[in-house]
Design an enzyme around this catalytic site. Structure first.
Site, PDB file in Angstrom:
ATOM      1  CG  ASP A 183     -28.704 -21.546  59.812  1.00 34.40           C
ATOM      2  OD1 ASP A 183     -28.354 -21.278  58.651  1.00 34.40           O
ATOM      3  OD2 ASP A 183     -29.897 -21.576  60.188  1.00 34.40           O
TER       4      ASP A 183
HETATM    5  N1  URA Z   1     -32.671 -24.898  58.142  1.00 36.99           N
HETATM    6  C1  URA Z   1     -32.275 -23.893  58.955  1.00 36.99           C
HETATM    7  O1  URA Z   1     -33.054 -23.023  59.300  1.00 36.99           O
HETATM    8  N2  URA Z   1     -31.007 -23.889  59.368  1.00 36.99           N
HETATM    9  C2  URA Z   1     -30.111 -24.857  59.032  1.00 36.99           C
HETATM   10  O2  URA Z   1     -28.957 -24.812  59.475  1.00 36.99           O
HETATM   11  C3  URA Z   1     -30.550 -25.895  58.197  1.00 36.99           C
HETATM   12  C4  URA Z   1     -31.842 -25.882  57.762  1.00 36.99           C
END
Ligand code: URA
Length: 234
Positions: free
Chosen positions: A105
């Site tokens: 993310d």
């Molecule tokens: N899980 C999440 O919620 N975000 C990420 O970036 C990776 C795994």
């Protein structure tokens, strides 16, 4: 036939064409044991023995790069407005076809691999290959035993069923360590949401047997060695 020596060295991550040109002209590059000072000389990748400053350049058809992703950067190859992880690569490591192998993310930090090896990416990301990804999640509440059991059983949330995951804490009960083998959208955040907890910060530490290099500052990257690529699957 063959490939220009400067192009070959740049493709192996030794620097920009300009940088490797300088290195070649300085006499630091040997081809089959003899100094080659002409950046335009032709070499046969994989057949000719090339060394730079005494180090043998083992030809790698594909590049795989480890990035310590900072927050605020998109796991994408290009975006009209926002900085992407590919924008962070130094010129010497940029080449066509590179893409992030899996996404973090925008606000997640830590270990991200960028490669032009489609087969490697597929192998790494397929849930069938059981490559676990380890994260450290800073939470708004302490982890409880019931959370650990729920993760181990496989969390169900908003119509999604997530595969069993490992959850543990070390000293700080709000700093959770999680290992998952899937890579679904916002997965770690959602799994904690299902347990009534909010992830305040998320960092990926490890993919398979490969740890984030602790000497890389956020935003820094380096090439992986063939041994490190192997380590992903161990
Ligand atoms: N899980 C999440 O919620 N975000 C990420 O970036 C990776 C795994």
């Amino acid at each position: 036939m063959g490939e220009r020596l400067d192009k070959f060295l740049a493709s192996q991550g030794l620097g920009t064409r300009k940088e490797v040109g300088k290195l070649i002209r300085s006499g630091a590059v040997l081809v089959n044991g003899a100094p080659q000072r002409d950046p335009g000389a032709k070499v046969e990748p994989g057949a000719d023995r090339v060394t730079a400053q005494g180090e043998e350049i083992r030809y790698q058809e594909f590049l795989t790069i480890m990035l310590n992703k900072p927050a605020g950067v998109l796991s994408a190859t290009e975006d009209r407005r926002q900085t992407t992880v590919l924008d962070l690569l130094p010129e010497g490591l940029r080449r066509r076809g590179l893409f992030p192998a899996g996404r973090l993310d925008k606000d997640t930090t830590g270990l991200l691999l960028i490669t032009d090896d489609g087969e490697l990416a597929h192998k790494m990301l397929s849930p069938k290959s059981h490559v676990y990804k380890q994260y450290r999640a800073q939470l708004d509440a302490p982890v409880e035993e019931a959370d650990i059991q729920a993760f181990a059983a496989g969390v169900a949330w908003e119509g999604e069923q997530y595969a069993p995951a490992r959850l543990w804490v070390e000293q700080d009960p709000r700093a959770a360590f999680v290992e998952i083998r899937e890579g679904r959208f916002h997965q770690v955040k959602r799994m904690f949401q299902a347990r009534g907890k909010t992830v305040l910060q998320l960092k990926r530490l490890k993919i398979g047997g490969l740890w984030l290099d602790s000497t890389l500052q956020e935003g820094e990257c380096r090439l992986l060695t063939p041994q490190e690529i192997q380590a992903i699957f161990h």
